[in-house]
Design a protein around this motif. Structure first.
Motif, PDB file in Angstrom:
ATOM      1  N   GLY A  31      24.374 124.012 124.593  1.00 24.12           N
ATOM      2  CA  GLY A  31      23.313 124.945 123.820  1.00 24.12           C
ATOM      3  C   GLY A  31      22.498 125.641 124.731  1.00 24.12           C
ATOM      4  N   MET A  32      22.543 125.461 125.893  1.00 23.07           N
ATOM      5  CA  MET A  32      21.827 126.416 126.896  1.00 23.07           C
ATOM      6  C   MET A  32      22.662 127.658 127.095  1.00 23.07           C
ATOM      7  SD  MET A  32      19.870 123.689 129.393  1.00 23.07           S
ATOM      8  CE  MET A  32      19.667 125.045 130.818  1.00 23.07           C
ATOM      9  N   SER A  65      18.341 133.888 114.129  1.00 24.56           N
ATOM     10  CA  SER A  65      18.011 133.667 115.494  1.00 24.56           C
ATOM     11  C   SER A  65      16.606 133.147 115.500  1.00 24.56           C
ATOM     12  CB  SER A  65      17.968 135.241 116.083  1.00 24.56           C
ATOM     13  OG  SER A  65      17.422 134.943 117.279  1.00 24.56           O
ATOM     14  N   SER A  66      16.652 132.053 116.173  1.00 22.89           N
ATOM     15  CA  SER A  66      15.239 131.366 116.552  1.00 22.89           C
ATOM     16  C   SER A  66      14.325 132.069 117.513  1.00 22.89           C
ATOM     17  CB  SER A  66      15.466 130.116 117.388  1.00 22.89           C
ATOM     18  OG  SER A  66      16.049 129.089 116.306  1.00 22.89           O
ATOM     19  N   LEU A 113      14.824 122.724 126.597  1.00 22.22           N
ATOM     20  CA  LEU A 113      16.101 122.161 126.195  1.00 22.22           C
ATOM     21  C   LEU A 113      16.624 121.421 127.394  1.00 22.22           C
ATOM     22  CD1 LEU A 113      17.719 124.926 124.597  1.00 22.22           C
ATOM     23  CD2 LEU A 113      16.954 122.906 123.551  1.00 22.22           C
ATOM     24  N   THR A 146      23.862 119.721 125.623  1.00 19.78           N
ATOM     25  CA  THR A 146      22.797 120.473 125.937  1.00 19.78           C
ATOM     26  C   THR A 146      23.287 121.555 126.691  1.00 19.78           C
ATOM     27  OG1 THR A 146      21.372 118.317 126.197  1.00 19.78           O
ATOM     28  CG2 THR A 146      20.630 120.282 127.505  1.00 19.78           C
ATOM     29  N   SER A 160      24.849 128.888 125.030  1.00 20.40           N
ATOM     30  CA  SER A 160      24.874 129.742 123.718  1.00 20.40           C
ATOM     31  C   SER A 160      23.644 130.629 123.861  1.00 20.40           C
ATOM     32  CB  SER A 160      24.730 128.751 122.647  1.00 20.40           C
ATOM     33  OG  SER A 160      24.720 129.703 121.480  1.00 20.40           O
ATOM     34  N   LEU A 161      22.413 129.834 124.013  1.00 25.02           N
ATOM     35  CA  LEU A 161      20.977 130.622 124.013  1.00 25.02           C
ATOM     36  C   LEU A 161      21.095 131.756 125.228  1.00 25.02           C
ATOM     37  CD1 LEU A 161      18.460 130.429 122.766  1.00 25.02           C
ATOM     38  CD2 LEU A 161      17.553 129.108 124.480  1.00 25.02           C
ATOM     39  N   LYS A 210      20.932 133.057 120.642  1.00 26.44           N
ATOM     40  CA  LYS A 210      20.811 132.026 119.805  1.00 26.44           C
ATOM     41  C   LYS A 210      21.252 130.497 119.935  1.00 26.44           C
ATOM     42  CE  LYS A 210      22.850 135.582 116.549  1.00 26.44           C
ATOM     43  NZ  LYS A 210      23.890 135.826 115.861  1.00 26.44           N
ATOM     44  N   THR A 211      20.786 129.605 119.314  1.00 29.72           N
ATOM     45  CA  THR A 211      21.016 128.236 119.510  1.00 29.72           C
ATOM     46  C   THR A 211      22.260 128.013 118.856  1.00 29.72           C
ATOM     47  OG1 THR A 211      19.720 127.521 117.715  1.00 29.72           O
ATOM     48  CG2 THR A 211      18.453 127.660 119.841  1.00 29.72           C
ATOM     49  N   ASP A 254      21.070 127.970 115.208  1.00 28.56           N
ATOM     50  CA  ASP A 254      21.469 129.364 114.628  1.00 28.56           C
ATOM     51  C   ASP A 254      22.629 129.753 114.315  1.00 28.56           C
ATOM     52  OD1 ASP A 254      18.500 129.348 115.199  1.00 28.56           O
ATOM     53  OD2 ASP A 254      18.850 130.666 117.141  1.00 28.56           O
TER      54      ASP A 254
END
Length: 105
Positions: free
Chosen positions: A28-29, A53-54, A8, A25, A31-32, A37-38, A41
């Motif tokens: 997203g990071m 969940s990816s 990412l 980005t 959150s992950l 989860k992305t 997700d």
């Protein structure tokens, strides 16, 4: 998970767009990192009303699970909760040092 975060980060750097790319980005990071989860997700979970969940799918498990499926995966553990000065403290096994009159459930 480290590989996914690195990918990412690299994708954000390679995009070379404006600050909105860096912000998305970064979100997203974050959150992950905090929820496993992305952002996608979370969005798919809102639409399907399931927990998606990816990372779980990457491990070979189902991508989306209903609340009932999630609850079925949580092992039942007995709780022994005692009244304390600060509130309530719970343990997975009975504490013989605590008075039985302080046992809540």
């Amino acid at each position: 998970m480290t590989r996914l975060l690195a990918a990412l980060s690299l994708a954000g750097l390679l995009a070379a767009c404006g600050p909105e790319t860096l912000v998305s980005t970064g979100l997203g990071m974050a959150s992950l990192q905090t929820t496993d989860k992305t952002l996608a997700d979370h969005a798919i979970g809102l639409v399907t009303d399931k927990d998606c969940s990816s990372l779980r799918a990457e491990r070979g498990d189902a991508y989306c699970l209903s609340d009932q499926e999630l609850q079925a995966r949580i092992p039942a553990q007995p709780e022994f909760c005692y009244r304390t000065i600060g509130g309530v403290t719970c343990y997975t096994k009975a504490d013989e040092t605590k008075s039985a009159t302080r046992l809540l459930y």
